[in-house]
Design a protein around this motif. Structure first.
Motif, mmCIF file in Angstrom:
data_model
loop_
_atom_site.group_PDB
_atom_site.id
_atom_site.type_symbol
_atom_site.label_atom_id
_atom_site.label_comp_id
_atom_site.label_asym_id
_atom_site.label_seq_id
_atom_site.Cartn_x
_atom_site.Cartn_y
_atom_site.Cartn_z
ATOM 1 N N CYS A 266 0.801 -1.120 -0.001
ATOM 2 C CA CYS A 266 0.058 0.036 0.030
ATOM 3 C C CYS A 266 0.821 1.216 0.171
ATOM 4 O O CYS A 266 0.279 2.293 -0.166
ATOM 5 C CB CYS A 266 -0.765 0.020 1.232
ATOM 6 S SG CYS A 266 -2.279 -1.172 0.878
ATOM 7 N N ALA A 267 1.910 1.215 0.288
ATOM 8 C CA ALA A 267 2.850 2.497 0.517
ATOM 9 C C ALA A 267 3.576 2.716 -0.895
ATOM 10 O O ALA A 267 4.704 2.668 -1.170
ATOM 11 C CB ALA A 267 4.017 2.242 1.412
ATOM 12 N N ILE A 268 2.695 3.045 -1.938
ATOM 13 C CA ILE A 268 3.060 3.094 -3.309
ATOM 14 C C ILE A 268 3.372 4.562 -3.516
ATOM 15 O O ILE A 268 2.826 5.557 -3.000
ATOM 16 C CB ILE A 268 1.807 2.605 -4.175
ATOM 17 C CG1 ILE A 268 1.797 1.250 -4.089
ATOM 18 C CG2 ILE A 268 2.712 2.808 -5.861
ATOM 19 C CD1 ILE A 268 0.669 0.658 -4.784
ATOM 20 N N LEU A 269 4.723 4.681 -3.963
ATOM 21 C CA LEU A 269 5.170 6.035 -4.202
ATOM 22 C C LEU A 269 4.195 7.155 -5.028
ATOM 23 O O LEU A 269 3.996 8.156 -4.890
ATOM 24 C CB LEU A 269 6.349 6.141 -5.078
ATOM 25 C CG LEU A 269 7.731 5.471 -4.489
ATOM 26 C CD1 LEU A 269 8.793 5.980 -4.850
ATOM 27 C CD2 LEU A 269 7.634 5.951 -3.007
ATOM 28 N N GLU A 270 3.247 6.277 -5.991
ATOM 29 C CA GLU A 270 2.307 7.101 -6.868
ATOM 30 C C GLU A 270 1.083 7.704 -5.687
ATOM 31 O O GLU A 270 0.530 8.873 -6.132
ATOM 32 C CB GLU A 270 1.503 6.234 -8.067
ATOM 33 C CG GLU A 270 0.458 6.702 -8.674
ATOM 34 C CD GLU A 270 1.046 7.853 -9.581
ATOM 35 O OE1 GLU A 270 0.070 8.643 -10.186
ATOM 36 O OE2 GLU A 270 2.221 8.148 -9.769
ATOM 37 N N GLU A 271 0.917 6.958 -4.851
ATOM 38 C CA GLU A 271 -0.171 7.507 -3.970
ATOM 39 C C GLU A 271 0.330 8.095 -2.550
ATOM 40 O O GLU A 271 -0.155 9.346 -2.387
ATOM 41 C CB GLU A 271 -0.927 6.248 -3.515
ATOM 42 C CG GLU A 271 -1.667 5.478 -4.718
ATOM 43 C CD GLU A 271 -2.474 4.278 -4.406
ATOM 44 O OE1 GLU A 271 -2.480 3.995 -3.104
ATOM 45 O OE2 GLU A 271 -2.745 3.613 -5.215
ATOM 46 N N GLY A 272 1.185 7.494 -1.848
ATOM 47 C CA GLY A 272 1.675 8.060 -0.729
ATOM 48 C C GLY A 272 1.569 7.045 0.394
ATOM 49 O O GLY A 272 1.536 5.789 0.187
ATOM 50 N N ILE A 273 1.949 7.442 1.615
ATOM 51 C CA ILE A 273 2.027 6.575 2.638
ATOM 52 C C ILE A 273 0.904 7.007 3.717
ATOM 53 O O ILE A 273 0.621 8.266 4.080
ATOM 54 C CB ILE A 273 3.321 6.666 3.595
ATOM 55 C CG1 ILE A 273 3.397 5.455 4.518
ATOM 56 C CG2 ILE A 273 3.632 7.965 4.076
ATOM 57 C CD1 ILE A 273 4.858 5.182 4.952
ATOM 58 N N TYR A 274 0.178 6.034 4.077
ATOM 59 C CA TYR A 274 -1.305 6.332 4.970
ATOM 60 C C TYR A 274 -0.953 5.914 6.485
ATOM 61 O O TYR A 274 -0.741 4.873 6.625
ATOM 62 C CB TYR A 274 -2.293 5.488 4.424
ATOM 63 C CG TYR A 274 -3.708 5.857 5.200
ATOM 64 C CD1 TYR A 274 -4.249 7.334 4.886
ATOM 65 C CD2 TYR A 274 -4.534 4.939 5.591
ATOM 66 C CE1 TYR A 274 -5.485 7.545 5.296
ATOM 67 C CE2 TYR A 274 -5.910 5.300 6.499
ATOM 68 C CZ TYR A 274 -6.154 6.480 6.165
ATOM 69 O OH TYR A 274 -7.578 6.860 6.673
ATOM 70 N N TRP A 275 -0.799 6.947 7.286
ATOM 71 C CA TRP A 275 -0.199 6.599 8.635
ATOM 72 C C TRP A 275 -0.962 7.487 9.830
ATOM 73 O O TRP A 275 -1.801 8.343 9.181
ATOM 74 C CB TRP A 275 1.468 6.822 8.541
ATOM 75 C CG TRP A 275 1.950 6.203 9.291
ATOM 76 C CD1 TRP A 275 2.398 6.133 10.702
ATOM 77 C CD2 TRP A 275 2.332 4.421 8.964
ATOM 78 N NE1 TRP A 275 3.259 5.008 11.215
ATOM 79 C CE2 TRP A 275 3.189 4.095 10.244
ATOM 80 C CE3 TRP A 275 2.054 3.826 7.838
ATOM 81 C CZ2 TRP A 275 3.473 2.716 10.174
ATOM 82 C CZ3 TRP A 275 2.714 2.486 7.956
ATOM 83 C CH2 TRP A 275 3.438 1.896 9.101
ATOM 84 N N ASP A 276 -0.541 7.071 10.885
ATOM 85 C CA ASP A 276 -1.140 7.678 11.947
ATOM 86 C C ASP A 276 -0.933 9.215 11.960
ATOM 87 O O ASP A 276 0.191 9.485 12.014
ATOM 88 C CB ASP A 276 -0.677 7.018 13.371
ATOM 89 C CG ASP A 276 -1.220 7.477 14.472
ATOM 90 O OD1 ASP A 276 -1.137 8.798 14.878
ATOM 91 O OD2 ASP A 276 -1.722 6.768 15.357
ATOM 92 N N THR A 277 -1.809 9.934 12.127
ATOM 93 C CA THR A 277 -1.677 11.393 11.892
ATOM 94 C C THR A 277 -0.823 12.020 12.784
ATOM 95 O O THR A 277 -0.081 12.574 12.560
ATOM 96 C CB THR A 277 -3.027 12.085 12.158
ATOM 97 O OG1 THR A 277 -3.961 11.747 11.398
ATOM 98 C CG2 THR A 277 -3.007 13.616 12.037
ATOM 99 N N SER A 278 -0.898 11.555 14.348
ATOM 100 C CA SER A 278 -0.064 12.113 15.051
ATOM 101 C C SER A 278 1.546 11.828 14.756
ATOM 102 O O SER A 278 2.422 12.527 15.389
ATOM 103 C CB SER A 278 -0.196 11.408 16.650
ATOM 104 O OG SER A 278 -0.195 10.052 16.557
ATOM 105 N N ILE A 279 1.733 10.703 14.054
ATOM 106 C CA ILE A 279 3.198 10.550 13.765
ATOM 107 C C ILE A 279 3.562 11.138 12.350
ATOM 108 O O ILE A 279 4.586 11.630 12.387
ATOM 109 C CB ILE A 279 3.451 8.878 13.655
ATOM 110 C CG1 ILE A 279 2.973 8.238 15.084
ATOM 111 C CG2 ILE A 279 4.678 8.493 13.040
ATOM 112 C CD1 ILE A 279 3.043 6.776 15.181
ATOM 113 N N ILE A 280 2.615 10.912 11.394
ATOM 114 C CA ILE A 280 2.950 11.409 10.130
ATOM 115 C C ILE A 280 3.218 12.838 9.781
ATOM 116 O O ILE A 280 3.822 13.417 9.028
ATOM 117 C CB ILE A 280 2.201 10.891 9.104
ATOM 118 C CG1 ILE A 280 2.875 10.675 7.773
ATOM 119 C CG2 ILE A 280 0.865 11.413 8.918
ATOM 120 C CD1 ILE A 280 3.870 9.628 7.821
ATOM 121 N N THR A 281 2.794 13.866 10.882
ATOM 122 C CA THR A 281 2.745 15.067 10.739
ATOM 123 C C THR A 281 3.721 15.816 11.716
ATOM 124 O O THR A 281 3.672 17.070 11.894
ATOM 125 C CB THR A 281 1.296 15.871 11.090
ATOM 126 O OG1 THR A 281 0.722 15.424 12.222
ATOM 127 C CG2 THR A 281 0.268 15.082 9.929
#
Length: 294
Positions: A266-281
């Motif tokens: 799911c972590a495809i470069l075309e789309e992005g990485i979908y992660w926990d908001t508190s971590i990814i931001t």
């Protein structure tokens, strides 16, 4: 040939005379006449007969087999044989796999990375280009590379149950593809800074972070003729997030930890990485380990 005919006539006359039959021996004039006549088989025909016995010509039958119909049949047979051979060769290119190499004959190092216990660095230390694939099918992640070139480095992010990774964990054979072609897997590490504009609106718990900057940096490190098309075949296999002081503030523990959040693909470069908001931001810069596998 003439002498043989004369002898045959004399023998016949003698045989008939012995049986009491009336037979006249051929007189000298008759013999001379017969001797001067052409035999049923001339010297030229005799030479042709010798040629037949030499085994030359089509199918080794001399001139006997050189009829139009036979020549056509031969051409058709040869064409059919060539077609069958070409078909077999083409099928073998796709179906015939090289024999696996014994691990002791493979010059590859596999070392545990110093950044994560479950991240392994696989380096081709030989002058041979290998095909590499997992020995076992149970792994969450996988490395299948049909052009593992000399000096090339691959990254393998293992699951918590994989244990020690060694050369015996993989099957190696001599490669059948060139670097940069289809079925060539390549890996690289890319560092990027945090960009708030890459965060997509999401739920309170999860956010999609776009990886356009990662792709732009990554494609400069890989070799493909159609590099832009490999955008769709490239994905994150591991990442580390740092604060401004260089401290690691987050990383997935292992491949199944990654899978629990993202799914392995799911972590495809075309789309992005979908992660926990508190971590990814909340990071300053990051390292992304990328794999292109087509």
């Amino acid at each position: 040939m003439k002498k043989k005919l004369i002898a045959l006539l004399l023998a016949t006359a003698t045989f008939v005379s012995a049986c009491g039959a009336e037979a006249e021996e051929p007189d000298e004039e008759d013999v001379e006449t017969i001797d001067e006549e052409e035999s049923p088989k001339s010297d030229e025909a005799e030479d042709e007969d010798d040629d037949e016995s030499d085994g030359d010509g089509l199918f080794g039958l001399g001139d006997v087999a050189t009829t139009d119909s036979n020549a056509t049949a031969v051409a058709e047979t040869q064409a059919a044989g060539e077609t069958q051979a070409a078909t077999s060769d083409a099928a073998c290119e796709t179906a015939c796999e090289p024999e696996p190499l014994a691990s002791e004959d493979v010059s590859v190092t596999i070392e545990r990375s110093d950044v994560n216990n479950n991240l392994w660095v696989i380096t081709n230390t030989s002058t041979t280009t290998y095909h590499i694939q997992p020995q076992f099918d149970s792994w969450g992640d996988s490395i299948v590379d049909s052009s593992f070139a000399p000096g090339e480095v691959l990254y393998f992010f293992a699951t918590s149950e994989d244990g020690e990774i060694t050369k015996d964990s993989f099957l190696f054979s001599e490669a059948t593809y060139e670097m940069g072609s289809d079925y060539d897997t390549q890996c690289a590490v890319v560092s990027v800074s945090y960009d708030d504009s890459k965060c997509a609106d999401g739920s309170d718990d999860f956010t999609m972070y776009g990886l356009e900057d990662v792709w732009e940096a990554y494609k400069k490190k890989i070799v493909y003729e159609d590099v832009e098309d490999r955008h769709y075949d490239s994905r994150v296999i591991y990442f580390r997030l740092y604060d401004a002081d260089g401290n690691v503030i987050y990383e997935p523990d292992c491949a199944d930890d990654f899978a629990e959040m993202m799914g392995m693909y799911c972590a495809i470069l075309e789309e992005g990485i979908y992660w926990d908001t508190s971590i990814i931001t909340n990071w300053d810069h990051a390292e992304f380990y990328i794999k292109t596998q087509y």
